[in-house]
Write an enzyme that holds these catalytic residues in place. Structure first.
Site, PDB file in Angstrom:
ATOM      1  N   CYS A   1       0.763  -1.426   0.182  1.00 22.01           N
ATOM      2  CA  CYS A   1      -0.009  -0.175  -0.267  1.00 22.01           C
ATOM      3  C   CYS A   1       0.733   1.361   0.216  1.00 22.01           C
ATOM      4  O   CYS A   1       1.728   1.518   0.203  1.00 22.01           O
ATOM      5  CB  CYS A   1      -0.908  -0.251   0.914  1.00 22.01           C
ATOM      6  SG  CYS A   1      -1.712   1.054   1.689  1.00 22.01           S
TER       7      CYS A   1
ATOM      8  N   CYS B   1       0.781   3.167   3.660  1.00 23.86           N
ATOM      9  CA  CYS B   1       0.946   2.454   5.014  1.00 23.86           C
ATOM     10  C   CYS B   1       1.872   1.229   4.570  1.00 23.86           C
ATOM     11  O   CYS B   1       2.596   1.187   6.139  1.00 23.86           O
ATOM     12  CB  CYS B   1      -0.038   2.129   5.903  1.00 23.86           C
ATOM     13  SG  CYS B   1      -1.158   0.593   5.382  1.00 23.86           S
TER      14      CYS B   1
ATOM     15  N   CYS C   1      -7.305  -1.421   1.611  1.00 25.35           N
ATOM     16  CA  CYS C   1      -6.228  -1.753   2.347  1.00 25.35           C
ATOM     17  C   CYS C   1      -6.644  -2.001   3.697  1.00 25.35           C
ATOM     18  O   CYS C   1      -7.652  -1.057   4.269  1.00 25.35           O
ATOM     19  CB  CYS C   1      -4.890  -0.173   2.671  1.00 25.35           C
ATOM     20  SG  CYS C   1      -4.175  -1.239   4.098  1.00 25.35           S
TER      21      CYS C   1
ATOM     22  N   CYS D   1      -5.524   0.955   6.470  1.00 21.06           N
ATOM     23  CA  CYS D   1      -5.281   1.907   6.633  1.00 21.06           C
ATOM     24  C   CYS D   1      -6.695   2.685   6.146  1.00 21.06           C
ATOM     25  O   CYS D   1      -7.101   3.892   5.741  1.00 21.06           O
ATOM     26  CB  CYS D   1      -4.499   3.075   5.562  1.00 21.06           C
ATOM     27  SG  CYS D   1      -4.024   2.978   3.453  1.00 21.06           S
TER      28      CYS D   1
ATOM     29  N   CYS E   1      -8.280  -5.712  -9.620  1.00 15.86           N
ATOM     30  CA  CYS E   1      -7.399  -4.687 -10.659  1.00 15.86           C
ATOM     31  C   CYS E   1      -7.277  -3.567  -9.239  1.00 15.86           C
ATOM     32  O   CYS E   1      -8.419  -2.891  -9.237  1.00 15.86           O
ATOM     33  CB  CYS E   1      -9.419  -4.491 -11.699  1.00 15.86           C
ATOM     34  SG  CYS E   1      -8.554  -3.561 -13.470  1.00 15.86           S
TER      35      CYS E   1
END
Length: 166
Positions: free
Chosen positions: A82, A85, A130, A133, A153
């Protein structure tokens, strides 16, 4: 006299507020409560840490233009994390060329990606974010390759890449 009585009854009936309306509003509010995530920051903190495109995608659930991500054609071995984070989200071994213009994976790293339903374009889609976060990643579809049949995707702007050590 009947006219006055009729007007008073009409006024009382039109001024009544039903309890059922309050219950519906309470239920609607309960459905829209925000989820708590392990990593939380103010909008100003996110803006200071992310590029404009990362902020737009991760925090505003936008979609980058297809075929614009540097990660689209990345063939290196490693982990996609991510961009907000640093949580590991996808392994390079699960990446494939879907032809859509966005990095695509057939499997997430279990427990690090969370899902929600998105109606932004008029019909239900499974949104991915995510789990640490809450940053918007993209969407998952049921037209991917084996072994899962899934196509995650993902906006490249939502990801950073960490190559495996040599």
């Amino acid at each position: 006299m009947y006219k006055s009585f009729f007007m008073m009854v009409l006024l009382l009936l039109s001024a009544c507020k039903g309890v059922s309306q309050e219950e519906k509003n309470t239920m609607a509010n309960a459905d829209t409560t925000e989820k708590e995530f392990e990593v939380t920051k103010t909008e100003a903190e996110w803006r200071a840490e992310l590029t404009d495109m990362e902020f737009y995608v991760l925090r505003k659930a936008a979609t980058e233009n297809p075929f614009t991500s540097d990660l689209l054609d990345n063939k290196e071995k490693g982990t996609y994390i991510c961009a907000g984070c640093g949580t590991p989200l996808f392994k390079s071994e699960t990446k494939f060329d879907s032809g859509t213009g966005w990095p695509s994976f057939y499997q997430e790293i279990e427990g690090n990606v969370a899902y929600d339903i998105d109606y932004k374009i008029g019909y239900a889609r499974t949104e991915e974010h995510c789990a640490t976060c809450g940053g918007h990643l993209g969407h998952v579809f049921d037209d991917g390759p084996e072994p899962t049949g899934k196509r995650h995707c993902i906006n490249g702007a939502a990801l950073d890449f960490i190559p495996n050590p040599e």
